[in-house]
Scaffold this motif. Sequence first.
Motif, PDB file in Angstrom:
ATOM      1  N   SER A 458       4.597   6.007 -12.259  1.00 12.52           N
ATOM      2  CA  SER A 458       4.298   4.763 -12.969  1.00 12.52           C
ATOM      3  C   SER A 458       3.222   3.948 -12.272  1.00 12.52           C
ATOM      4  O   SER A 458       2.581   3.104 -12.908  1.00 12.52           O
ATOM      5  CB  SER A 458       5.567   3.913 -13.106  1.00 12.52           C
ATOM      6  OG  SER A 458       6.043   3.508 -11.826  1.00 12.52           O
ATOM      7  N   MET A 459       3.025   4.163 -10.986  1.00 11.77           N
ATOM      8  CA  MET A 459       2.017   3.405 -10.242  1.00 11.77           C
ATOM      9  C   MET A 459       0.711   4.164 -10.083  1.00 11.77           C
ATOM     10  O   MET A 459      -0.281   3.601  -9.625  1.00 11.77           O
ATOM     11  CB  MET A 459       2.545   3.009  -8.868  1.00 11.77           C
ATOM     12  CG  MET A 459       3.540   1.865  -8.900  1.00 11.77           C
ATOM     13  SD  MET A 459       3.901   1.216  -7.243  1.00 11.77           S
ATOM     14  CE  MET A 459       2.318   0.509  -6.783  1.00 11.77           C
ATOM     15  N   LEU A 460       0.692   5.450 -10.442  1.00  7.60           N
ATOM     16  CA  LEU A 460      -0.553   6.205 -10.330  1.00  7.60           C
ATOM     17  C   LEU A 460      -1.574   5.650 -11.319  1.00  7.60           C
ATOM     18  O   LEU A 460      -1.254   5.335 -12.467  1.00  7.60           O
ATOM     19  CB  LEU A 460      -0.306   7.687 -10.613  1.00  7.60           C
ATOM     20  CG  LEU A 460       0.530   8.433  -9.578  1.00  7.60           C
ATOM     21  CD1 LEU A 460       0.768   9.873 -10.017  1.00  7.60           C
ATOM     22  CD2 LEU A 460      -0.139   8.402  -8.210  1.00  7.60           C
ATOM     23  N   GLY A 461      -2.798   5.546 -10.865  1.00  3.08           N
ATOM     24  CA  GLY A 461      -3.847   5.019 -11.717  1.00  3.08           C
ATOM     25  C   GLY A 461      -3.894   3.513 -11.773  1.00  3.08           C
ATOM     26  O   GLY A 461      -4.642   2.943 -12.567  1.00  3.08           O
ATOM     27  N   THR A 462      -3.111   2.850 -10.929  1.00  2.00           N
ATOM     28  CA  THR A 462      -3.111   1.385 -10.914  1.00  2.00           C
ATOM     29  C   THR A 462      -3.812   0.876  -9.661  1.00  2.00           C
ATOM     30  O   THR A 462      -4.085   1.623  -8.722  1.00  2.00           O
ATOM     31  CB  THR A 462      -1.684   0.816 -10.944  1.00  2.00           C
ATOM     32  OG1 THR A 462      -1.023   1.137  -9.707  1.00  2.00           O
ATOM     33  CG2 THR A 462      -0.882   1.382 -12.098  1.00  2.00           C
ATOM     34  N   SER A 463      -4.073  -0.415  -9.668  1.00  3.17           N
ATOM     35  CA  SER A 463      -4.577  -1.094  -8.494  1.00  3.17           C
ATOM     36  C   SER A 463      -3.494  -2.048  -8.018  1.00  3.17           C
ATOM     37  O   SER A 463      -2.654  -2.479  -8.813  1.00  3.17           O
ATOM     38  CB  SER A 463      -5.853  -1.868  -8.837  1.00  3.17           C
ATOM     39  OG  SER A 463      -6.376  -2.504  -7.697  1.00  3.17           O
ATOM     40  N   ALA A 464      -3.483  -2.359  -6.726  1.00  5.39           N
ATOM     41  CA  ALA A 464      -2.420  -3.205  -6.189  1.00  5.39           C
ATOM     42  C   ALA A 464      -2.937  -4.028  -5.021  1.00  5.39           C
ATOM     43  O   ALA A 464      -3.902  -3.653  -4.340  1.00  5.39           O
ATOM     44  CB  ALA A 464      -1.229  -2.360  -5.738  1.00  5.39           C
ATOM     45  N   ILE A 465      -2.295  -5.157  -4.829  1.00  5.54           N
ATOM     46  CA  ILE A 465      -2.507  -5.958  -3.631  1.00  5.54           C
ATOM     47  C   ILE A 465      -1.417  -5.570  -2.637  1.00  5.54           C
ATOM     48  O   ILE A 465      -0.229  -5.599  -2.967  1.00  5.54           O
ATOM     49  CB  ILE A 465      -2.422  -7.463  -3.940  1.00  5.54           C
ATOM     50  CG1 ILE A 465      -3.440  -7.848  -5.015  1.00  5.54           C
ATOM     51  CG2 ILE A 465      -2.654  -8.287  -2.679  1.00  5.54           C
ATOM     52  CD1 ILE A 465      -4.871  -7.636  -4.632  1.00  5.54           C
ATOM     53  N   VAL A 466      -1.814  -5.171  -1.424  1.00  4.76           N
ATOM     54  CA  VAL A 466      -0.846  -4.738  -0.428  1.00  4.76           C
ATOM     55  C   VAL A 466      -1.103  -5.466   0.886  1.00  4.76           C
ATOM     56  O   VAL A 466      -2.219  -5.889   1.177  1.00  4.76           O
ATOM     57  CB  VAL A 466      -0.910  -3.208  -0.183  1.00  4.76           C
ATOM     58  CG1 VAL A 466      -0.641  -2.438  -1.457  1.00  4.76           C
ATOM     59  CG2 VAL A 466      -2.247  -2.801   0.417  1.00  4.76           C
ATOM     60  N   LYS A 467      -0.037  -5.597   1.668  1.00  7.98           N
ATOM     61  CA  LYS A 467      -0.164  -6.104   3.033  1.00  7.98           C
ATOM     62  C   LYS A 467      -0.020  -4.929   3.982  1.00  7.98           C
ATOM     63  O   LYS A 467       0.931  -4.150   3.879  1.00  7.98           O
ATOM     64  CB  LYS A 467       0.906  -7.156   3.325  1.00  7.98           C
ATOM     65  CG  LYS A 467       0.768  -7.755   4.728  1.00  7.98           C
ATOM     66  CD  LYS A 467       1.733  -8.913   4.940  1.00  7.98           C
ATOM     67  CE  LYS A 467       1.533  -9.526   6.330  1.00  7.98           C
ATOM     68  NZ  LYS A 467       2.435 -10.684   6.547  1.00  7.98           N
ATOM     69  N   ILE A 468      -0.972  -4.763   4.896  1.00  8.24           N
ATOM     70  CA  ILE A 468      -0.945  -3.656   5.845  1.00  8.24           C
ATOM     71  C   ILE A 468       0.119  -3.953   6.896  1.00  8.24           C
ATOM     72  O   ILE A 468       0.020  -4.932   7.646  1.00  8.24           O
ATOM     73  CB  ILE A 468      -2.317  -3.444   6.511  1.00  8.24           C
ATOM     74  CG1 ILE A 468      -3.406  -3.286   5.446  1.00  8.24           C
ATOM     75  CG2 ILE A 468      -2.280  -2.244   7.439  1.00  8.24           C
ATOM     76  CD1 ILE A 468      -3.178  -2.161   4.480  1.00  8.24           C
ATOM     77  N   THR A 469       1.134  -3.110   6.959  1.00  4.14           N
ATOM     78  CA  THR A 469       2.268  -3.347   7.852  1.00  4.14           C
ATOM     79  C   THR A 469       2.154  -2.593   9.171  1.00  4.14           C
ATOM     80  O   THR A 469       2.697  -3.031  10.185  1.00  4.14           O
ATOM     81  CB  THR A 469       3.572  -2.948   7.153  1.00  4.14           C
ATOM     82  OG1 THR A 469       3.470  -1.569   6.708  1.00  4.14           O
ATOM     83  CG2 THR A 469       3.836  -3.838   5.939  1.00  4.14           C
ATOM     84  N   SER A 470       1.487  -1.448   9.160  1.00  2.00           N
ATOM     85  CA  SER A 470       1.297  -0.683  10.391  1.00  2.00           C
ATOM     86  C   SER A 470       0.089   0.229  10.214  1.00  2.00           C
ATOM     87  O   SER A 470      -0.340   0.495   9.088  1.00  2.00           O
ATOM     88  CB  SER A 470       2.547   0.145  10.740  1.00  2.00           C
ATOM     89  OG  SER A 470       2.826   1.092   9.714  1.00  2.00           O
ATOM     90  N   VAL A 471      -0.446   0.705  11.331  1.00  2.00           N
ATOM     91  CA  VAL A 471      -1.639   1.543  11.280  1.00  2.00           C
ATOM     92  C   VAL A 471      -1.405   2.824  12.064  1.00  2.00           C
ATOM     93  O   VAL A 471      -0.644   2.861  13.034  1.00  2.00           O
ATOM     94  CB  VAL A 471      -2.877   0.807  11.846  1.00  2.00           C
ATOM     95  CG1 VAL A 471      -3.165  -0.442  11.038  1.00  2.00           C
ATOM     96  CG2 VAL A 471      -2.686   0.448  13.310  1.00  2.00           C
ATOM     97  N   GLY A 472      -2.054   3.870  11.616  1.00  2.00           N
ATOM     98  CA  GLY A 472      -2.031   5.145  12.316  1.00  2.00           C
ATOM     99  C   GLY A 472      -3.454   5.564  12.645  1.00  2.00           C
ATOM    100  O   GLY A 472      -4.404   4.827  12.414  1.00  2.00           O
TER     101      GLY A 472
END
Length: 623
Positions: A458-472
């Motif tokens: 359901s989320m494929l093909g969408t855009s979203a606002i996200v908060k970066i919680t951790s980095v690799g």
Amino acid sequence: MEDIEDFLIGSTGGAPPGFRLPLTAVGFNPKKTKTKHLPNHLLNDSLSPKIPGTQTIYIKTFGCSHNQSDSEYMAGQLSAFGYSLSDNPDEADLWLINTCTVKSPSQSAMDTIITKGKNAKKPLVVAGCVPQGSRDLKELEGVSVVGVQQIDRVVEVVEETLKGHEVRLLTRKTLPALDLPKVRKNKFVEILPINVGCLGACTYCKTKHARGHLGSYTVDSLVGRVKIVIADGVKEMWLSSEDTGAYGRDIGVNLPILLKAIVAELPPDASTMLRIGMTNPPFILEHLKEIADVLCHPCVYSFLHVPVQSGSDAVLTAMNREYTVSEFRTVVDILTELVPGMQIATDIICGFPGETDEDFAQTVSLIKEYKFPQVHISQFYPRPGTPAARMKKVPSTIVKKRSRELTSVFEAFTPYNVMEGRVERIWITDIATDGVHLVGHTKGYVQVLVVAPEAPESMLGTSAIVKITSVGRWSVFGEVIETLQDVKYKTTSSRGSSAEDKCSPCSDPCNTCVPSRLQETCDCGPEGCGGTTLEESAVSTNAISQEDQSSRNPIGWLLRKRKTQKIAESEVASEFKETQEWVGESKGTSWNAVDRVLLAGMLVSFTTILALLAHLGLGTSSN
């Protein structure tokens, strides 16, 4: 076998997809089966072969995105003709192998799968760069082949191969049409080939033998394809070729002309993003500012793959790369300066013939200086038929040592640490291999993994606002704040653009195509457009959504509204010359009719109260 070419009377572009190839056209005699002494059940089987177009095809692809696009076109034609496609090689009636000739390991993998197919008695069709560039390979004996510019005739080759005939189509003609049927590996990603071949003559490159000299599609044909795939629901387009920067030099245009034409067709809500493919330095040096302008556009990823291959001019000369390290630095420096949040990937070949310790040290120094987030490191592999294959080789032990050293240097970088805690807009197009995360990318094409909901599709093909919680090291992890699949807004500008207008290349990209509250932090500086981060914008949005709760206190609501309007006016005056608004939100630059009525009512009430107080005061005084 002979090439099956030009068998149609008056044909100039080959047979159409699905054309039934007559046996007499391929230069061989059909096999006759003796049936006189066969049992009845075998006799019936031999006289009733499978109907063409009902078999199952397994497609295996090696190599670059251009090869992947070719496979998708071949899959589309086979599917349109009726063939079934399967990821399971065991259940397939025929294997179609699309090959890559860039490195020896790729060709070795091709050899392995061909051997496996022959042992399994599977009919084989080999496509791609290997048969096109090395048609006399021993491994290709007994299998059918189709060339890189003959993919529009794959149905013919498959059909005849299933009948037991060995055929090959290799003679180059015109470029395959862009409007052929296509089955995308990812339905949200369109790989759009803009040209085949290149203008270079690198001494180590085998691909030039296969793809040939530069051949570009016209701007109109590419723009037409863009319109089609956008209408088909594609959310990400990759421009692909052997050298994107060389585009159009054979037909009197250039890459910036094409990019501007494509960007003008992208949806203005930035729901479909464009990724520019690999480009070598020589052909973009004269267009850097124009390309930077396009990369700044909200509908274009701020990402470019620019191979340097070596940090030594002596090695670049031996490679015949046609640029210097200084010119490569110019490309990187200008793009980094002009495109906020710019991400550049590059390639390095370790151990090219003649590379000294000093040459390699210069390469290490270059990579350390720029700390590229993506570096594709490979060891030199001599490709048969290339000039580099005849050069004196660096000992393999030294090549491996240099490769390990450079890999260690590169893996020590931490390019994404600064992203932790940021709020970014991402575009989601895939599900991670772990099945737990969705895969999205930021404007700078940094990979972001977010936890998938119960129904990840359901989320494929969408855009979203996200908060970066951790980095690799290779990607970052985010938490979804808001999805944006149905963004609606209108745009007004001093240039007179309207909400229905398409995106156009931006000289000031902050103020075009994307609502102000969705501008990313990397679009126009560390704090985004107008100096407001996405996190602050989200807070403002939440405050606006609480208007209804405050409407029962009209005086407080009116005062808050007026205060918000004054702040907005101040910000617009200092930061913008253009204004972007959400549909349904007030422009907030003047008192509207409702405001005036409310204010008038308040003034009347206040005047009445004063009159009553004055009257009571006079009465008290007289008493």
